[in-house]
Design a protein around this motif. Sequence first.
Motif, mmCIF file in Angstrom:
data_model
loop_
_atom_site.group_PDB
_atom_site.id
_atom_site.type_symbol
_atom_site.label_atom_id
_atom_site.label_comp_id
_atom_site.label_asym_id
_atom_site.label_seq_id
_atom_site.Cartn_x
_atom_site.Cartn_y
_atom_site.Cartn_z
ATOM 1 N N PHE A 71 -86.659 -83.602 -25.523
ATOM 2 C CA PHE A 71 -86.672 -84.183 -26.861
ATOM 3 C C PHE A 71 -86.978 -83.099 -27.908
ATOM 4 N N LEU A 72 -88.028 -82.311 -27.643
ATOM 5 C CA LEU A 72 -88.395 -81.228 -28.571
ATOM 6 C C LEU A 72 -87.294 -80.179 -28.659
ATOM 7 N N LEU A 73 -86.693 -79.889 -27.518
ATOM 8 C CA LEU A 73 -85.606 -78.898 -27.443
ATOM 9 C C LEU A 73 -84.398 -79.333 -28.273
ATOM 10 N N ALA A 78 -82.197 -79.583 -34.336
ATOM 11 C CA ALA A 78 -81.423 -80.594 -35.077
ATOM 12 C C ALA A 78 -81.956 -80.756 -36.501
ATOM 13 N N ILE A 79 -83.285 -80.774 -36.657
ATOM 14 C CA ILE A 79 -83.879 -80.915 -37.988
ATOM 15 C C ILE A 79 -83.550 -79.684 -38.842
ATOM 16 N N ILE A 131 -79.251 -82.234 -25.771
ATOM 17 C CA ILE A 131 -77.905 -82.387 -26.341
ATOM 18 C C ILE A 131 -77.710 -83.816 -26.848
ATOM 19 N N SER A 132 -78.157 -84.794 -26.059
ATOM 20 C CA SER A 132 -77.949 -86.194 -26.457
ATOM 21 C C SER A 132 -78.749 -86.557 -27.706
ATOM 22 N N VAL A 137 -79.995 -86.849 -34.711
ATOM 23 C CA VAL A 137 -81.050 -86.303 -35.583
ATOM 24 C C VAL A 137 -80.442 -85.352 -36.620
ATOM 25 N N ALA A 138 -79.523 -84.471 -36.196
ATOM 26 C CA ALA A 138 -78.901 -83.510 -37.127
ATOM 27 C C ALA A 138 -78.121 -84.245 -38.214
#
Length: 251
Positions: A71-73, A78-79, A131-132, A137-138
């Motif tokens: 998730f962090l990766l 993405a942010i 990746i998912s 998020v991006a």
Amino acid sequence: MHHRFNTQKIITISSPLCLLLLWEIFSQMNILDSRFFPPPTLILQTLWDMAESGELFKHITVSLTRILFGFLLGVIPAICIGLLMGMYKFMKYTFSPIIMIFMPIPTLAMLPIILILFGIGEFSKMVTIAISVFFPVAINTAAGVANIDQIYVDIAKNYQANAKDFFFKIALPGSLPVMLEGIQMGQAIALLTIVAAEMIGATSGIGYLIWMNYKAFLLPEMYVGLILISFFGYFFSLVLRGLERKLLPWK
């Protein structure tokens, strides 16, 4: 108003309980085939036994570690990329086509490539989750920046705010509401992805627990895995809602 809220709470709690009660009765009376739908009491007993033996916590720890790091990766880049896409046209034109090409491909369809690149160890599962999670998020972060009221952008320009100030004082707080929606979507997708990834190429984790018990026709154990996924999905959702209330008190 308070009375209505209480009524809603009672209905919200009682509807799943009624469903479980009906399941229990129908399964005990064999109206539902208890081989495929074992009674909830048996499933809870199985959960307790698996917890006592320590088997359950091994699978939970493995899955949660994969989810957290994956998730962090996915979320951190993405942010950053989402904010840059929202702030700079050049970044938008650079990353938008790449995101549009890769986003429609289900992450699990990319699993063979992930396995070729990263092997079958833990890191490949984290990359699968990353990746998912990355795309919703991006995209939401970029949309959040684009939706910031133009007046704030104009004020920043008038006061000749530098890029760092604009990033941290306008772009980041302004995009937070939409970004958090993307993160909420991301956590749901992360759970779906880890279960599927663990079914395909793992020897531990909640997905593995579900799949191996299904194949061995140990259905109470399989339902324990499903309960865990449901619980963690709900728990993560509550945590993110709490975070949203802290970060966005005006909402």
